[in-house]
Each structure stands twice: as structure tokens, then as C-alpha cells.
Motif scaffolding. Sequence first.
Motif, PDB file in Angstrom:
ATOM      1  N   THR A 251       0.881  -1.163   0.000  1.00  0.00           N
ATOM      2  CA  THR A 251       0.000   0.000   0.000  1.00  0.00           C
ATOM      3  C   THR A 251       0.921   1.216   0.000  1.00  0.00           C
ATOM      4  OG1 THR A 251      -0.092   0.045   2.430  1.00  0.00           O
ATOM      5  CG2 THR A 251      -1.828  -1.170   1.268  1.00  0.00           C
ATOM      6  N   LYS A 252       0.416   2.369  -0.380  1.00  0.00           N
ATOM      7  CA  LYS A 252       1.266   3.545  -0.460  1.00  0.00           C
ATOM      8  C   LYS A 252       0.718   4.660   0.437  1.00  0.00           C
ATOM      9  CE  LYS A 252       3.990   6.165  -3.812  1.00  0.00           C
ATOM     10  NZ  LYS A 252       4.217   6.490  -5.228  1.00  0.00           N
ATOM     11  N   LYS A 253       1.631   5.272   1.217  1.00  0.00           N
ATOM     12  CA  LYS A 253       1.235   6.337   2.129  1.00  0.00           C
ATOM     13  C   LYS A 253       2.412   7.261   2.368  1.00  0.00           C
ATOM     14  CE  LYS A 253      -0.711   7.156   6.751  1.00  0.00           C
ATOM     15  NZ  LYS A 253      -1.164   6.513   8.015  1.00  0.00           N
ATOM     16  N   ASP A 254       2.166   8.564   2.223  1.00  0.00           N
ATOM     17  CA  ASP A 254       3.195   9.585   2.483  1.00  0.00           C
ATOM     18  C   ASP A 254       4.482   9.327   1.705  1.00  0.00           C
ATOM     19  OD1 ASP A 254       1.437  10.789   4.288  1.00  0.00           O
ATOM     20  OD2 ASP A 254       2.202   9.611   5.976  1.00  0.00           O
ATOM     21  N   GLY A 255       4.346   8.828   0.487  1.00  0.00           N
ATOM     22  CA  GLY A 255       5.509   8.591  -0.358  1.00  0.00           C
ATOM     23  C   GLY A 255       6.214   7.274  -0.102  1.00  0.00           C
ATOM     24  N   TYR A 256       5.737   6.482   0.880  1.00  0.00           N
ATOM     25  CA  TYR A 256       6.348   5.201   1.205  1.00  0.00           C
ATOM     26  C   TYR A 256       5.513   4.042   0.640  1.00  0.00           C
ATOM     27  CZ  TYR A 256       9.706   7.169   4.533  1.00  0.00           C
ATOM     28  OH  TYR A 256      10.739   7.866   5.108  1.00  0.00           O
ATOM     29  N   TYR A 257       6.211   2.991   0.213  1.00  0.00           N
ATOM     30  CA  TYR A 257       5.566   1.717  -0.089  1.00  0.00           C
ATOM     31  C   TYR A 257       5.619   0.889   1.188  1.00  0.00           C
ATOM     32  CZ  TYR A 257       5.990   2.981  -5.020  1.00  0.00           C
ATOM     33  OH  TYR A 257       5.888   3.614  -6.233  1.00  0.00           O
ATOM     34  N   ILE A 258       4.441   0.401   1.644  1.00  0.00           N
ATOM     35  CA  ILE A 258       4.341  -0.200   2.975  1.00  0.00           C
ATOM     36  C   ILE A 258       3.721  -1.592   2.882  1.00  0.00           C
ATOM     37  CG2 ILE A 258       3.359   0.050   5.286  1.00  0.00           C
ATOM     38  CD1 ILE A 258       3.169   3.086   4.698  1.00  0.00           C
ATOM     39  N   ILE A 259       4.282  -2.526   3.635  1.00  0.00           N
ATOM     40  CA  ILE A 259       3.661  -3.844   3.809  1.00  0.00           C
ATOM     41  C   ILE A 259       3.727  -4.227   5.280  1.00  0.00           C
ATOM     42  CG2 ILE A 259       4.246  -4.627   1.484  1.00  0.00           C
ATOM     43  CD1 ILE A 259       6.052  -6.414   4.186  1.00  0.00           C
ATOM     44  N   SER A 260       2.790  -5.056   5.708  1.00  0.00           N
ATOM     45  CA  SER A 260       2.862  -5.684   7.030  1.00  0.00           C
ATOM     46  C   SER A 260       2.736  -7.185   6.838  1.00  0.00           C
ATOM     47  CB  SER A 260       1.763  -5.153   7.953  1.00  0.00           C
ATOM     48  OG  SER A 260       0.489  -5.436   7.406  1.00  0.00           O
ATOM     49  N   ASP A 261       3.370  -7.955   7.739  1.00  0.00           N
ATOM     50  CA  ASP A 261       3.375  -9.402   7.592  1.00  0.00           C
ATOM     51  C   ASP A 261       3.519 -10.049   8.960  1.00  0.00           C
ATOM     52  OD1 ASP A 261       3.202 -11.712   6.072  1.00  0.00           O
ATOM     53  OD2 ASP A 261       5.361 -11.866   5.766  1.00  0.00           O
ATOM     54  N   ILE A 262       3.259 -11.343   9.009  1.00  0.00           N
ATOM     55  CA  ILE A 262       3.401 -12.120  10.234  1.00  0.00           C
ATOM     56  C   ILE A 262       4.566 -13.088  10.066  1.00  0.00           C
ATOM     57  CG2 ILE A 262       2.302 -13.707  11.846  1.00  0.00           C
ATOM     58  CD1 ILE A 262       1.048 -10.932  11.790  1.00  0.00           C
ATOM     59  N   VAL A 263       5.501 -13.076  10.980  1.00  0.00           N
ATOM     60  CA  VAL A 263       6.686 -13.936  10.910  1.00  0.00           C
ATOM     61  C   VAL A 263       6.258 -15.398  11.040  1.00  0.00           C
ATOM     62  CG1 VAL A 263       8.899 -14.475  11.993  1.00  0.00           C
ATOM     63  CG2 VAL A 263       8.097 -12.100  11.911  1.00  0.00           C
TER      64      VAL A 263
END
Length: 396
Positions: A251-263
Motif C-alpha cells: 500500500t502507499k502512504k506519504d511517499g512510502y511503499y508499505i507492507i505488514s506481515d506475520i513472521v
Amino acid sequence: MDKMRKKICVYTCITGDYDDLHEIEKPEDGVDYYCFTNNKDLKSKTWKIVQIKNCGLDNQRLSRKIKMLGEPLIMKNYEVSVWMDASVVWNMSVIDFVDKYLSDGAFAAFVHSQRSSVRNEAIACLRLRKDSKEKIEETLRFLDSEGFRDDMGLFEMTVFVKKHHDKLVQKTMEVWFETLQRYSKRDQLSFPYAIWKTGLQIKPIMLSVWDNEWFVTKKHSGRGVVKDCHLFYGDSDSSFSFDKYHVVNYTKKDGYYIISDIVPVDTKRIEVNPTNLVGTNFVDVKFSPKEAEIELVGLFNYKNRRVFCGGCNTVIITGNLKRGQKIEFAIKLHGLEGSEIVDFMEQAWQKEIRIAQENSQLKARIVQLESAEQRLNEIRSNKLWKIASKTKRLLR
């Protein structure tokens, strides 16, 4: 060979607008050049343009169909065909190439300059985003179920030569295309299986497909987008497993490409491949939990900027990470533009060629050392050598 000289065709295929068609710089008498395409706007002064129908296939598999099975036009009028990707530009005589590499066989192909097994190629395809994780994993499961021995070697299918009327060649091409239709679209993954299945003997061309005197390879014209992030939990070189390889959309926010994940497992290392889009300038990276350390690996230094040049670029995260723990990865990227991207890609391309040259030289040296070791072992097993060695020990 005189008969062969009059019956050679060079063919390629362009579907959609993935490639540019490079004009033949020095067309040869006795060689015809065909470009099969579904692009009605494609024109050429030196290629014979042949329009083809999609036949219910996507552009990539349509191109592979022509590559593997040819067309009735080729089968009817020629004895030898030379496939070349549209990115190839010949420097030297195609006729001489055929004479040299297909004089005593039915199929000749370049030995892969970097890898020798389908499994390693599959991992590389995954990292380079050449196909989906699901399709690549499904392909390897199929090969395992067939009892495929992954010891057939690996070939670069950018250029190959075949006598396409040979029955075993025809059968192999059919198996190759059938496998590609069902599984991964990456033809280098299914070609070793096809030759294993039919028993076709390949005459190996022991040159780098990226650096040889016969032709040069231009860059593809297609451009990609930053879409997903690839993460491997652990050290992928020593313990690769699909279960520990995650593909997560950004997803993109404030110029950053962002992901979240579970180890998925307890680990002290995550290998993050943010993009394989060549010419992407790295600006900043953030990771949560903040206690982890961040290291950038393989980025190209271009005008004091760190730039991604392919799937080998990695962000290494180290820390005590536990199974079930939530992580967040954010990266800011800027694409190079205009003349900079052209200049950067040329520099990166030259570096890739140098690496291919070094790999080829190293492989040749290994072959020399193995041959010397084999000769030494033969000498040591000789009866006279054993007698001389025993006599020398007694005289000490």
C-alpha cells in the motif's frame, strides 16, 4: 551442408508491445527472416512480418507457442530454424553459426551461464518476479511427481537451433509446450523436463548467451511497476523453502511503499526484495520493530545514489524475530527518468556482462582443474606408479 545453406530461417515473435523489433543489419543470402506477431502496427524493412491469432492464449504463452512449435510456414519451407528472442541482434553470419553448432546434431542450445538446476532457476525466477510463487511451486511439485531427475543441466533459451523435421525434436517441442501451458510460463523451467522425457540429446553451446562474438542482446522495452514485496525468513541460499517465502502487496502512504506481515518461524534474519524494477532510486527505509538492524545489499552506486538494478538487490533485516510476530516494512523509492534511466541501464547492463564473463571464466577453470584431477587419479591408479611409490617409501 550446401542444401542446409539454402534452407535456413531465422524467426522471432513479438506479442503486444513487449519488445522492439531490431532491423537485420546484414541480411544473408540463403537465410530468410520472419517475425510472427499479433501487433498489427509492427513494420520492418528486413523482416517478413507474419500476423498470428491469439488462439485463446495470453501474449507470453502465444509467443512461447511460436518459439517452441514454430509455424506451418517454417515446417513446410525450411530444414533448419534458428530461434532468437526479439532482443537479439546478430553480429556475425547465421549460416556460419549453424555450420559450427548444428553440423552433427538435431538441437543446439546455450548452456546456462549462472545456474545448472531447475530448482535454482525456479528460485531465481521467483526472486526476479518472472512468475507467481504459486505457479513456480506447482511446477516443481509436478516435476517431483514425475520422478524428474534434476541433473539434465540448464540452458538459456534466448537463441537455439534445431532441425525441426527430426521426429524426436518435434516430440520434445510438443512436451515442452504442453508443460508450459499447464505450469509456469518460464520456458527454462520446463525445457530440461522435456528433454528428460523424450531423450533428445542437446548439443551444448559453451558460450555465454550474454557475451559472445555471434550476437548481442538488447534490453527489453517493457517497463514494470512497484507492486509487491518479497520476503524470505532465514537464509535463502542455505535453507530455501516456499513456506518461508512470502509475497505481499504494497500500500502507499506519504511517499512510502508499505507492507505488514506475520513472521512464520523463529528467525534472526529476513531477506527483503522490495522490487526488481531496474532504475529505482532508494531513498529511505523503515522497519518495525525498531530494534532490528537494516543492511542494504547489491544496490548499484549511480551518481552517489543507491539504485536497484534487479532481483539481486536485497534489504537484510537482522534481529530476534519470533513466530507470530507482526512486522512492518516501509521503503521510499524514486524512479530515474529521461536520459538518466538510459545511462543507468547501460552501466548496469555492462556490469551484468562482466559478471557473466567472470562466471564463464570460473566455470572453464573448474573444468580444467577437474580434468587435471582426473588425470592425476588415473596416474596414481597405474601399477607402475604404485610400485614406484612403494619403492620410494622403502628407500627412505
